[in-house]
Write an enzyme that holds these catalytic residues in place. Structure first.
Site: not given
Ligand code: CAA
Length: 260
Positions: A107, A160, A166, A196, A198
């Site tokens: 991610d 997402q 992904y 699936p 979460y």
């Molecule tokens: N929605 C909207 N904005 C978001 C956000 C979201 N979900 N997540 C981060 N942001 C914003 C932040 O607030 C930040 O804003 P600013 O730039 O204004 O400060 C900016 O976006 C951050 O962007 P980055 O480019 O820095 O993002 P990052 O590279 O740090 O990544 C992330 C962020 C780690 C991906 C984080 O968003 C995250 O973990 N998201 C969830 C991902 C997720 O749901 N993964 C599922 C894993 S489980 C799975 O995949 C199993 C399945 O099948 C369900």
């Protein structure tokens, strides 16, 4: 603690051999156990490098008395998948069920994603499905029986944030399922997708706490899914009498995503 499983004597068609990739993972382990409980002879496939987890898995499934065994294979390696299927078919028996549950996340938002994070994920989550299906499909169609279930994700249906890789792979998985389902529909082989939502797994536990809490708040059922919720769908789709369900995408996500 799970109750002692009831393992059916593998003397009927229920004894069919089921290969489960990602078999020692959060959802894969549960799929293996549930399939064994319906009398399947299960081969859990996962990376040889997951030493401690392999040992824990062996202890976890010891009460299944050999109905679940572990075979190492990297699903991103086409040749290795061929060798695995050949080994299973020569030494254990014909593969009748294939569940592709191997998957990884890398991610990060697209603007930060490097090609390695894209390709590593594609090699496991999408190439892995091709690599395994390619090697079992001939035998299944020749024997006029097969059940293939590919695990996708709600995030392949909705997209997402942070998951362009992904979400693309998981959307691709269902396209693959539908195309292969058409190719095998008249040959006794069904191909379906389970998507699936979460679930309570290490993969979801790795999502930052605040984001995870927000996701849970948005799930209509009000909780994360369990691996058992997903395994139940897989058992259903791999049953001998599930022969009229093919090319379907079964969402198991607590209502997180609903479509017409
Ligand atoms: N929605 C909207 N904005 C978001 C956000 C979201 N979900 N997540 C981060 N942001 C914003 C932040 O607030 C930040 O804003 P600013 O730039 O204004 O400060 C900016 O976006 C951050 O962007 P980055 O480019 O820095 O993002 P990052 O590279 O740090 O990544 C992330 C962020 C780690 C991906 C984080 O968003 C995250 O973990 N998201 C969830 C991902 C997720 O749901 N993964 C599922 C894993 S489980 C799975 O995949 C199993 C399945 O099948 C369900």
């Amino acid at each position: 603690m799970r109750e002692t499983p009831t393992v059916m004597t593998p003397s009927t068609s229920a004894a069919r051999i089921a290969i489960v990739t990602g078999g020692i993972g959060g959802i894969g382990t549960e799929i293996c156990m549930r399939l064994a409980e319906t009398g399947r002879q299960v081969i859990a496939v996962d990376l040889a490098t997951r030493g401690e987890r392999i040992e824990a898995f062996r202890e976890q499934v010891a009460s299944y008395h050999g109905a679940i065994r572990f075979e190492p294979c990297d699903v991103s390696d086409f040749k290795a998948c061929g060798g695995l299927v050949e080994h299973i078919e020569r030494n254990i028996g014909p593969a009748a069920i294939l569940v592709n549950a191997a998957g990884i996340t890398r991610d990060t938002s697209l603007r930060k994603m490097d090609p390695q994070q894209w390709h590593e994920l594609m090699r496991v989550n999408l190439d892995g499905v091709f690599n395994m299906c390619r090697h079992v499909v001939e035998g299944m169609t020749t024997r006029s029986f097969g059940r293939i279930v590919n695990l996708s994700s709600v995030n392949g249906q909705t997209g997402q944030f942070g998951q362009t890789n992904y979400s693309a792979a998981k959307a691709g998985v269902h396209g693959f399922s539908m195309a292969l389902a058409r190719e095998t529909a008249r040959k006794g082989v069904t191909v379906n997708t389970v998507s699936p939502g979460y679930c309570d797994t290490p993969m979801v536990a790795a999502v930052p706490h605040e984001i995870r809490q927000q996701i849970i708040a948005d799930i209509p059922v009000g909780r994360l899914g369990t691996p058992a919720d997903i395994a139940r769908a897989v058992v259903f789709l791999t049953a001998d009498d599930a022969s009229y369900i093919t090319g379907a995408n079964l969402p198991v996500n607590g209502g997180y995503f609903m479509s017409f």
